[in-house]
Design a protein around this motif. Structure first.
Motif, PDB file in Angstrom:
ATOM      1  N   TYR A 275      52.536  49.377 -19.287  1.00 44.74           N
ATOM      2  CA  TYR A 275      52.775  48.856 -18.068  1.00 44.74           C
ATOM      3  C   TYR A 275      51.775  49.315 -16.926  1.00 44.74           C
ATOM      4  O   TYR A 275      51.374  48.474 -16.109  1.00 44.74           O
ATOM      5  CB  TYR A 275      54.201  49.223 -17.528  1.00 44.74           C
ATOM      6  CG  TYR A 275      54.577  48.943 -16.315  1.00 44.74           C
ATOM      7  CD1 TYR A 275      54.642  47.469 -15.724  1.00 44.74           C
ATOM      8  CD2 TYR A 275      54.781  49.722 -15.280  1.00 44.74           C
ATOM      9  CE1 TYR A 275      54.922  47.274 -14.472  1.00 44.74           C
ATOM     10  CE2 TYR A 275      54.831  49.652 -13.820  1.00 44.74           C
ATOM     11  CZ  TYR A 275      54.978  48.398 -13.479  1.00 44.74           C
ATOM     12  OH  TYR A 275      55.173  47.976 -12.144  1.00 44.74           O
ATOM     13  N   ILE A 294      53.508  41.686 -18.924  1.00 45.02           N
ATOM     14  CA  ILE A 294      54.421  42.893 -18.552  1.00 45.02           C
ATOM     15  C   ILE A 294      55.904  42.351 -18.716  1.00 45.02           C
ATOM     16  O   ILE A 294      56.729  43.149 -19.372  1.00 45.02           O
ATOM     17  CB  ILE A 294      54.139  43.235 -16.744  1.00 45.02           C
ATOM     18  CG1 ILE A 294      52.801  43.999 -16.713  1.00 45.02           C
ATOM     19  CG2 ILE A 294      55.326  44.082 -16.549  1.00 45.02           C
ATOM     20  CD1 ILE A 294      52.548  44.128 -15.093  1.00 45.02           C
ATOM     21  N   TYR A 301      61.384  45.471 -17.301  1.00 43.66           N
ATOM     22  CA  TYR A 301      60.035  45.150 -17.011  1.00 43.66           C
ATOM     23  C   TYR A 301      59.764  43.909 -16.574  1.00 43.66           C
ATOM     24  O   TYR A 301      58.916  43.552 -15.651  1.00 43.66           O
ATOM     25  CB  TYR A 301      58.919  45.530 -18.153  1.00 43.66           C
ATOM     26  CG  TYR A 301      58.610  46.857 -18.399  1.00 43.66           C
ATOM     27  CD1 TYR A 301      57.936  47.629 -17.757  1.00 43.66           C
ATOM     28  CD2 TYR A 301      59.401  47.505 -19.393  1.00 43.66           C
ATOM     29  CE1 TYR A 301      57.893  49.088 -18.103  1.00 43.66           C
ATOM     30  CE2 TYR A 301      59.127  48.816 -19.948  1.00 43.66           C
ATOM     31  CZ  TYR A 301      58.542  49.596 -19.121  1.00 43.66           C
ATOM     32  OH  TYR A 301      58.285  51.014 -19.491  1.00 43.66           O
ATOM     33  N   LYS A 304      60.421  44.518 -12.826  1.00 41.36           N
ATOM     34  CA  LYS A 304      59.162  45.268 -12.210  1.00 41.36           C
ATOM     35  C   LYS A 304      58.103  44.289 -12.070  1.00 41.36           C
ATOM     36  O   LYS A 304      57.375  44.274 -10.950  1.00 41.36           O
ATOM     37  CB  LYS A 304      58.713  46.555 -13.089  1.00 41.36           C
ATOM     38  CG  LYS A 304      59.766  47.720 -13.313  1.00 41.36           C
ATOM     39  CD  LYS A 304      59.226  48.660 -14.210  1.00 41.36           C
ATOM     40  CE  LYS A 304      58.109  49.565 -13.577  1.00 41.36           C
ATOM     41  NZ  LYS A 304      58.641  50.416 -12.414  1.00 41.36           N
TER      42      LYS A 304
END
Length: 328
Positions: A275, A294, A301, A304
Motif C-alpha cells: 500500500y 490499492i 484499503y 484508505k
C-alpha cells in the motif's frame, strides 16, 4: 566532542522576502563553529544588499556573487568549492533551522564514524510561517532509496569530495541524486526530531515543473536501485515490490497487481508495505491505476484509497493553481 567546522551553503535567487530569517537561523545556532557561504545567483532584488549586511556583521559569513544565473546545482558546487568545513550541508533562503539543529547532527557524525550522513524530521510551514505538520523521515534504507523527502541533513566533507559534485544536469532532483551516491559510500542515520522548517509556497522549487521532477525522480531511482541491491543483498526482498511496480509503469493494471501478489506468496505479502509503495507511485505520477490497485487490497484499503484520492485531489488543485515557476 571536538570542534569540527560545519560549512553551510545558502544559494539564493531573489530571496529578499525570507532571506533574513534563514541567515539568522544559522547565526542563532547553539553550535557556533560554522561558516555560512551565501551564493547570490545574480539576483535582481535586494538580496545582495541583505547578504552584504550580514557579511559585515559576522566574519563567519561569506558572499559569492554569480555574474549570471547559474541555477541551483551549479550554485551549490560553486559554494562548496570554497567550503573548508569537516561537515557539509546546505539550506534554502525560504527555510530555517531550529536552534539545536547543527549541534545535534554534528553529535551523530562524531559519535558514529560509520555514518556518512545524518538527516532529521522537519516542520512543514505555509508561506506565512504557520505550522502545518511534521514530515517524518523513515530510518529504513529501502525508504531512503525510494523517497526524496530528505531536507535537513549533514554529511561528511571527505565523502562528498570522493563522490564528486552535484550533477548540474539533474536540476530539481540534484539533491536526491547526490544523497543516493552518498548512501553507496556509507550508512545514513535519522534523528526523528524536527530540527528544521520547510516553507511551502508558490515560488518554491517543490511547486515548479512537477511533471519534469516526477519523471526525473523515477529515472534516478531506476538508475540507483540495481547498485543498492548489489551492495545490500538483504534489501532484495524489501525492494522487489518497488522494482516490480516500477517495471509496469503507466501500464500498471489489475493483472499486474495479481502477478505481484502471486509472486509474493499467493496474495499473502505484506499489504501494508505494498500500500505504501502504491500510494507513493500514485502521488508522484497521478496514475489512477495505482489507486485502483490499492482498492483491490481489501475493504480496509478501499477506505484508505478514498481518503487518499480526496486528499490528493485537493493538493493537486492547489499546486496547479500555484504553479507558475520562477528561477533559481
Amino acid at each position: 566532542m571536538h570542534k569540527a567546522k560545519v560549512s553551510v551553503i545558502l544559494p539564493v535567487y531573489n530571496g529578499e522576502k525570507f532571506l533574513r530569517e534563514s541567515i539568522q537561523s544559522v547565526i542563532d545556532q547553539s553550535y557556533e563553529d560554522w561558516e555560512l557561504i551565501l551564493v547570490n545567483d545574480a539576483s535582481t532584488d535586494s538580496t545582495q544588499a541583505i547578504c552584504e549586511e550580514y557579511v559585515a556583521k559576522d566574519k563567519r559569513i561569506h558572499l559569492i556573487n554569480n555574474q549570471t544565473n547559474q541555477k541551483l546545482p551549479k550554485s551549490l558546487n560553486i559554494g562548496f568549492s570554497k567550503a573548508s568545513g569537516e561537515y557539509y550541508t546546505w539550506t534554502s533562503d525560504d527555510n530555517y533551522y531550529k536552534i539545536e539543529a547543527l549541534e545535534k547532527m554534528v553529535r551523530v557524525l562524531q559519535t558514529k564514524e560509520h555514518i556518512a550522513m545524518v538527516c532529521c524530521d522537519y516542520d512543514i510551514i505555509n508561506e506565512e510561517g504557520k505550522f502545518q505538520y511534521v514530515r517524518k523521515i523513515s530510518p529504513k534504507l529501502e525508504d531512503y532509496i525510494t523517497q526524496s523527502y530528505v531536507t535537513c541533513f549533514l554529511y561528511r566533507a571527505n565523502i562528498a569530495k570522493k563522490i564528486g559534485k552535484y550533477d548540474e544536469d539533474k536540476f530539481y532532483i540534484e539533491d536526491y541524486d547526490f544523497f543516493l551516491r552518498l548512501g553507496l559510500e556509507g550508512e545514513f542515520s535519522v534523528l526523528n526530531e524536527s530540527l528544521y522548517a520547510y516553507r511551502q509556497h508558490s515560488k518554491s522549487l517543490s511547486f515548479i515543473d512537477k511533471k519534469m521532477a516526477r519523471k526525473r525522480y523515477h529515472q534516478i531511482t531506476a538508475l540507483y536501485l540495481p547498485l543498492y541491491l548489489k551492495k545490500y543483498p538483504n534489501l532484495k526482498k524489501n525492494l522487489h515490490l518497488f522494482s516490480q511496480i516500477q517495471y509496469y509503469g503507466k501500464a500498471f493494471n489489475n493483472q499486474a497487481l495479481k502477478e505481484i501478489l502471486t509472486a509474493h506468496g499467493g496474495g499473502h505479502c505484506n499489504k501494508t508495505q505494498l500500500y505504501e509503495l502504491l500510494k507513493d507511485f500514485y502521488k508522484t505520477t497521478r496514475n489512477k491505476n495505482y489507486l485502483k490497485a490499492i482498492k483491490k487490497l481489501g475493504i480496509f484499503y478501499k477506505l484508505k484509497a478514498a481518503l487518499l484520492k480526496a486528499k490528493m485531489k485537493k493538493t493537486w488543485q492547489k499546486e496547479d493553481i500555484e504553479d507558475g515557476g520562477g528561477d533559481i
